[in-house]
Design a protein around this motif. Structure first.
Motif, PDB file in Angstrom:
ATOM      1  N   GLN A  40     -30.787 -13.234  55.826  1.00 17.97           N
ATOM      2  CA  GLN A  40     -31.053 -11.971  55.121  1.00 17.97           C
ATOM      3  C   GLN A  40     -32.207 -12.133  54.121  1.00 17.97           C
ATOM      4  N   GLU A  41     -32.215 -13.260  53.425  1.00 18.19           N
ATOM      5  CA  GLU A  41     -33.308 -13.501  52.459  1.00 18.19           C
ATOM      6  C   GLU A  41     -34.658 -13.615  53.183  1.00 18.19           C
ATOM      7  N   ARG A  42     -34.601 -14.243  54.347  1.00 19.11           N
ATOM      8  CA  ARG A  42     -35.855 -14.369  55.114  1.00 19.11           C
ATOM      9  C   ARG A  42     -36.360 -12.992  55.528  1.00 19.11           C
ATOM     10  N   GLU A  43     -35.438 -12.164  56.048  1.00 17.83           N
ATOM     11  CA  GLU A  43     -35.820 -10.819  56.470  1.00 17.83           C
ATOM     12  C   GLU A  43     -36.484 -10.072  55.326  1.00 17.83           C
ATOM     13  N   GLN A  44     -35.888 -10.202  54.141  1.00 16.20           N
ATOM     14  CA  GLN A  44     -36.416  -9.482  52.966  1.00 16.20           C
ATOM     15  C   GLN A  44     -37.813  -9.986  52.619  1.00 16.20           C
ATOM     16  N   ARG A  45     -37.956 -11.304  52.617  1.00 20.56           N
ATOM     17  CA  ARG A  45     -39.234 -11.914  52.249  1.00 20.56           C
ATOM     18  C   ARG A  45     -40.312 -11.560  53.269  1.00 20.56           C
ATOM     19  N   TYR A  46     -39.980 -11.682  54.558  1.00 20.89           N
ATOM     20  CA  TYR A  46     -40.968 -11.393  55.598  1.00 20.89           C
ATOM     21  C   TYR A  46     -41.283  -9.887  55.613  1.00 20.89           C
ATOM     22  N   GLY A  47     -40.235  -9.104  55.388  1.00 25.05           N
ATOM     23  CA  GLY A  47     -40.422  -7.644  55.380  1.00 25.05           C
ATOM     24  C   GLY A  47     -41.373  -7.241  54.261  1.00 25.05           C
ATOM     25  N   GLY A 102     -51.743  -8.134  55.668  1.00 21.01           N
ATOM     26  CA  GLY A 102     -52.674  -9.251  55.544  1.00 21.01           C
ATOM     27  C   GLY A 102     -52.021 -10.598  55.812  1.00 21.01           C
ATOM     28  N   ILE A 103     -52.848 -11.640  55.635  1.00 23.89           N
ATOM     29  CA  ILE A 103     -52.428 -12.967  56.077  1.00 23.89           C
ATOM     30  C   ILE A 103     -51.402 -13.637  55.175  1.00 23.89           C
ATOM     31  N   ARG A 104     -50.971 -12.922  54.123  1.00 27.09           N
ATOM     32  CA  ARG A 104     -49.986 -13.563  53.235  1.00 27.09           C
ATOM     33  C   ARG A 104     -48.684 -13.870  53.953  1.00 27.09           C
ATOM     34  N   LEU A 105     -48.419 -13.168  55.053  1.00 27.58           N
ATOM     35  CA  LEU A 105     -47.196 -13.436  55.807  1.00 27.58           C
ATOM     36  C   LEU A 105     -47.127 -14.921  56.194  1.00 27.58           C
ATOM     37  N   LEU A 106     -48.288 -15.481  56.457  1.00 27.36           N
ATOM     38  CA  LEU A 106     -48.347 -16.902  56.831  1.00 27.36           C
ATOM     39  C   LEU A 106     -47.905 -17.797  55.688  1.00 27.36           C
ATOM     40  N   PHE A 107     -48.108 -17.308  54.480  1.00 27.86           N
ATOM     41  CA  PHE A 107     -47.894 -18.167  53.308  1.00 27.86           C
ATOM     42  C   PHE A 107     -46.732 -17.673  52.444  1.00 27.86           C
ATOM     43  N   ASP A 164     -40.441 -20.577  63.929  1.00 28.27           N
ATOM     44  CA  ASP A 164     -39.722 -19.716  64.888  1.00 28.27           C
ATOM     45  C   ASP A 164     -39.123 -18.488  64.205  1.00 28.27           C
ATOM     46  N   THR A 165     -38.697 -18.638  62.951  1.00 28.55           N
ATOM     47  CA  THR A 165     -38.098 -17.476  62.272  1.00 28.55           C
ATOM     48  C   THR A 165     -39.156 -16.394  62.051  1.00 28.55           C
ATOM     49  N   LEU A 166     -40.381 -16.831  61.755  1.00 29.28           N
ATOM     50  CA  LEU A 166     -41.461 -15.849  61.575  1.00 29.28           C
ATOM     51  C   LEU A 166     -41.865 -15.232  62.912  1.00 29.28           C
ATOM     52  N   VAL A 167     -41.868 -16.071  63.943  1.00 30.69           N
ATOM     53  CA  VAL A 167     -42.216 -15.557  65.277  1.00 30.69           C
ATOM     54  C   VAL A 167     -41.211 -14.479  65.686  1.00 30.69           C
ATOM     55  N   SER A 168     -39.915 -14.748  65.484  1.00 35.49           N
ATOM     56  CA  SER A 168     -38.898 -13.744  65.856  1.00 35.49           C
ATOM     57  C   SER A 168     -39.102 -12.466  65.062  1.00 35.49           C
ATOM     58  N   PHE A 169     -39.412 -12.629  63.783  1.00 35.42           N
ATOM     59  CA  PHE A 169     -39.646 -11.448  62.944  1.00 35.42           C
ATOM     60  C   PHE A 169     -40.798 -10.616  63.512  1.00 35.42           C
ATOM     61  N   LEU A 170     -41.888 -11.293  63.866  1.00 34.64           N
ATOM     62  CA  LEU A 170     -43.055 -10.548  64.374  1.00 34.64           C
ATOM     63  C   LEU A 170     -42.779  -9.951  65.751  1.00 34.64           C
ATOM     64  N   HIS A 171     -42.054 -10.669  66.581  1.00 33.81           N
ATOM     65  CA  HIS A 171     -41.694 -10.097  67.888  1.00 33.81           C
ATOM     66  C   HIS A 171     -40.924  -8.782  67.698  1.00 33.81           C
ATOM     67  N   GLU A 172     -40.023  -8.790  66.725  1.00 30.60           N
ATOM     68  CA  GLU A 172     -39.250  -7.561  66.483  1.00 30.60           C
ATOM     69  C   GLU A 172     -40.146  -6.414  66.022  1.00 30.60           C
ATOM     70  N   LYS A 178     -46.095 -15.983  72.812  1.00 30.09           N
ATOM     71  CA  LYS A 178     -45.015 -16.953  73.058  1.00 30.09           C
ATOM     72  C   LYS A 178     -45.549 -18.353  73.327  1.00 30.09           C
ATOM     73  N   THR A 179     -46.886 -18.462  73.456  1.00 29.19           N
ATOM     74  CA  THR A 179     -47.414 -19.761  73.895  1.00 29.19           C
ATOM     75  C   THR A 179     -47.800 -20.681  72.741  1.00 29.19           C
ATOM     76  N   HIS A 180     -47.785 -20.180  71.524  1.00 26.42           N
ATOM     77  CA  HIS A 180     -48.184 -21.034  70.399  1.00 26.42           C
ATOM     78  C   HIS A 180     -47.447 -20.606  69.132  1.00 26.42           C
ATOM     79  N   PRO A 181     -47.197 -21.560  68.221  1.00 23.63           N
ATOM     80  CA  PRO A 181     -46.560 -21.180  66.959  1.00 23.63           C
ATOM     81  C   PRO A 181     -47.479 -20.277  66.121  1.00 23.63           C
ATOM     82  N   LEU A 182     -46.867 -19.462  65.287  1.00 25.81           N
ATOM     83  CA  LEU A 182     -47.631 -18.556  64.415  1.00 25.81           C
ATOM     84  C   LEU A 182     -48.578 -19.362  63.516  1.00 25.81           C
ATOM     85  N   GLY A 183     -49.830 -18.917  63.458  1.00 23.07           N
ATOM     86  CA  GLY A 183     -50.801 -19.543  62.557  1.00 23.07           C
ATOM     87  C   GLY A 183     -51.579 -20.680  63.195  1.00 23.07           C
TER      88      GLY A 183
END
Ligand code: NA7
Length: 537
Positions: free
Chosen positions: A265-272, A279-284, A297-305, A323-328
């Motif tokens: 839940q905390e991850r969802e809030q932070r990524y959201g 912008g690129i802050r999602l990476l950081f 993978d948690t960020l990838v799932s978030f972006l897929h959604e 799906k072929t490479h990790p985010l960033g």
């Protein structure tokens, strides 16, 4: 001089390229009293921002962070208008800088350096341009850019195509109107992702030929709030200092949690929150995006959604999921309405991994499955990154050794700035420096200042040449590789790895040990009397 003997112009320093790096190098070296000439292939300044004038071209670093800091007057007088500056605004800025500091007369336009040869007995470089001009110089500063050597696909039959072919990296000056046209875009990196929504809004039909889906986040671009902008302008010096000393140089360092320490839940809030901010802050927004696969993978799932939420057609959405490479590990894109563009009825997405392009003819591009009649084709297919522009020049150092041969198995540099055997030749943001993994303007200023101070030290010591020691270079190359191997970067077939160019050695090109730490390393080297450099008279 005999009649017919070409006149050889002689300079203390020749700078190659008049983008952000070349312009600042020109400014700094002239200020030291050196005689300087800059060679520029284009007919104006700007580098990247001169060539890449495709619709939607915009910087993915925020405008208040993406400008020179060397002149407080310049900082005060230039007022950025948007959160992310457009190509046109950045180009106007660079034109302003060049005119404000009277640098234009020192630049030879429409002139491309072809060959640079060291004359070992004199310690000077002989330079030959594509216009036949010959120059000699004590110092050569390669400000040739990291993404300036375009890469085009080889499509059988493309030469017969009768429609217009556009290259994002060589976009014409005049306004292009795609109204009523069937347009194809090949490539879905930053350039493709930026131009696709605008072309789709104009064209009768747009076909997007996608080989690898990329991660993209919304820019939420907007006009800058005047009072917030003024406040930042009033506080530029501490802001710039914080960026320079930070790990990313994109935002001041802040303590970050590991993704794996957070609850779902905390991850969802932070990524959201980062997605909403854009912008690129999602990476950081967590500390371990680029070093931990489970975190990534948690960020990838978030972006897929998010992609599934935006794109209405389920099948199209699935095709857009990276799906072929990790985010960033490939440069994340920053877009305006990219995914929503695939909800338009006039846009088709073609998956080239399932059905590769097999050829073109007078009117169409053909994949293994279908033929796509087109009036215009846009190639957004990237660059021979970081080494392409340098190796396009025939550079010969001590004993006639060619840079291309020295770098056959991947670039070898000391700090990304100097190469053993190539005295008095400097690279600005060369391979082995943070460069493309940083805020380029900050890295450029740091490199130019490092080179200028090195030249100043040579003067003080009364020596003629400086170059990297082979041992120091090997240690640095090993360190650059070791740092990269502790990250997820090597897992992607990216241009960071040279993987987009057939036959290019698979080597991680930039330095990912952090911009602030890299600056400190350079300072330590300087304070130790330029440890790792050889000075000779
Ligand atoms: P990129 O990021 O290198 O993107 C190039 C795109 O073109 C990418 O999607 C490639 O797919 C695709 N490509 C390249 N060659 C082909 C062929 N032959 N067939 C089909 N598709 C192809 O370049 P950009 O100009 O978009 O961005 C460069 C940087 O500029 C960017 O990172 C920002 O820093 C600014 P692939 O992924 O190789 O499968």
């Amino acid at each position: 001089m005999n009649e017919g003997t070409p006149r050889v112009a002689d300079f203390d320093a020749v700078i190659v390229g008049a983008g952000f790096a070349g312009i600042y190098a020109l400014y700094r070296l002239r200020a030291m009293g050196l005689t300087v000439r800059c060679l520029e292939a284009a007919d104006d300044v700007g580098g990247t921002w001169y060539w890449n004038r495709y619709p939607g071209a915009r910087c993915d670093v925020e405008s208040m962070s993406y400008s020179y800091s060397f002149s407080p007057e310049l900082e005060r007088e230039w007022v950025w208008t948007e959160r992310y500056a457009s190509q046109g605004e950045i180009l106007r800025y660079l034109q302003h800088v060049v005119d404000r500091f009277s640098l234009r007369p020192l630049i030879r336009f429409n002139t491309r350096l072809r060959q640079a040869t060291l004359n070992e007995s004199s310690g000077r470089w002989s330079l030959r341009t594509d216009t036949g001009e010959q120059l000699t110089a004590r110092f050569v500063v390669m400000a040739t850019g990291c993404l300036s050597e375009p890469r085009l696909p080889s499509i059988p039959g493309l030469q017969d195509f009768e429609g217009r072919i556009f290259q994002t990296s060589r976009w014409p000056r005049e306004e292009i109107d795609f109204s009523g046209q069937r347009v194809g875009v090949i490539g879905t990196g930053s350039s493709g992702i930026q131009c696709i929504p605008l072309i789709a809004a104009q064209a009768k039909h747009l076909t997007v030929f996608q080989r690898t889906p990329n991660f993209s986040v919304p820019a939420h671009n907007r006009p800058l709030d005047p009072s917030a902008r003024q406040e930042l302008m009033d506080n530029y010096p501490p802001f710039r200092k914080a960026l320079r000393e930070s790990f990313t140089s994109l935002a001041p360092d802040a303590p970050l949690p590991s993704a794996m320490e957070l609850s779902a839940q905390e991850r969802e809030q932070r990524y959201g929150a980062a997605w909403k901010e854009g912008g690129i802050r999602l990476l950081f927004c967590v500390s371990d995006t680029i070093v931990s696969k489970p975190a990534n993978d948690t960020l990838v799932s978030f972006l897929h959604e998010r992609i599934r939420e935006i794109v209405k057609d389920r099948e199209v959405a699935e095709r857009l999921l990276p799906k072929t490479h990790p985010l960033g590990t490939k440069r994340m894109c920053v877009d305006t309405d990219y995914y929503a563009t695939f909800n338009r009825s006039n846009v088709t997405l073609v998956d080239l991994r399932a059905t590769p392009v097999v050829g073109a003819n007078r009117h169409s591009v053909r994949t293994r499955a279908a033929e796509f009649p087109l009036d215009s084709l846009v190639l957004a297919t990237g660059f021979d990154a970081m080494t392409g522009a340098l190796l396009a020049i025939d550079v010969r150092g001590r004993s006639g050794r060619r840079l291309a041969d020295e770098w056959r198995n991947g670039p070898r540099t000391y700090l990304g700035v100097s190469v053993a055997g190539f005295p008095n030749l400097f690279m600005i943001t060369g391979p082995g420096s943070p460069s493309v993994i940083s805020n380029m303007v900050i890295s450029i200023e740091q490199h130019v200042e490092f080179v200028a101070e090195l030249i100043g030290t040579m003067r003080a010591r009364g020596v003629d040449t400086v170059e990297a020691q082979a041992g120091a270079q090997e240690e640095w190359v090993a360190h650059v590789a070791a740092v990269a191997s502790g990250t997820l970067f090597p897992q992607a077939d990216s241009w960071y790895m040279g993987a987009n160019i057939p036959g290019k050695p698979r080597v991680f090109l930039p330095y990912v040990g952090g911009v602030g730490p890299y600056r400190l390393k350079c300072q330590e080297v300087a304070m130790a009397g330029y440890a790792g450099f050889d000075f000779r008279s």
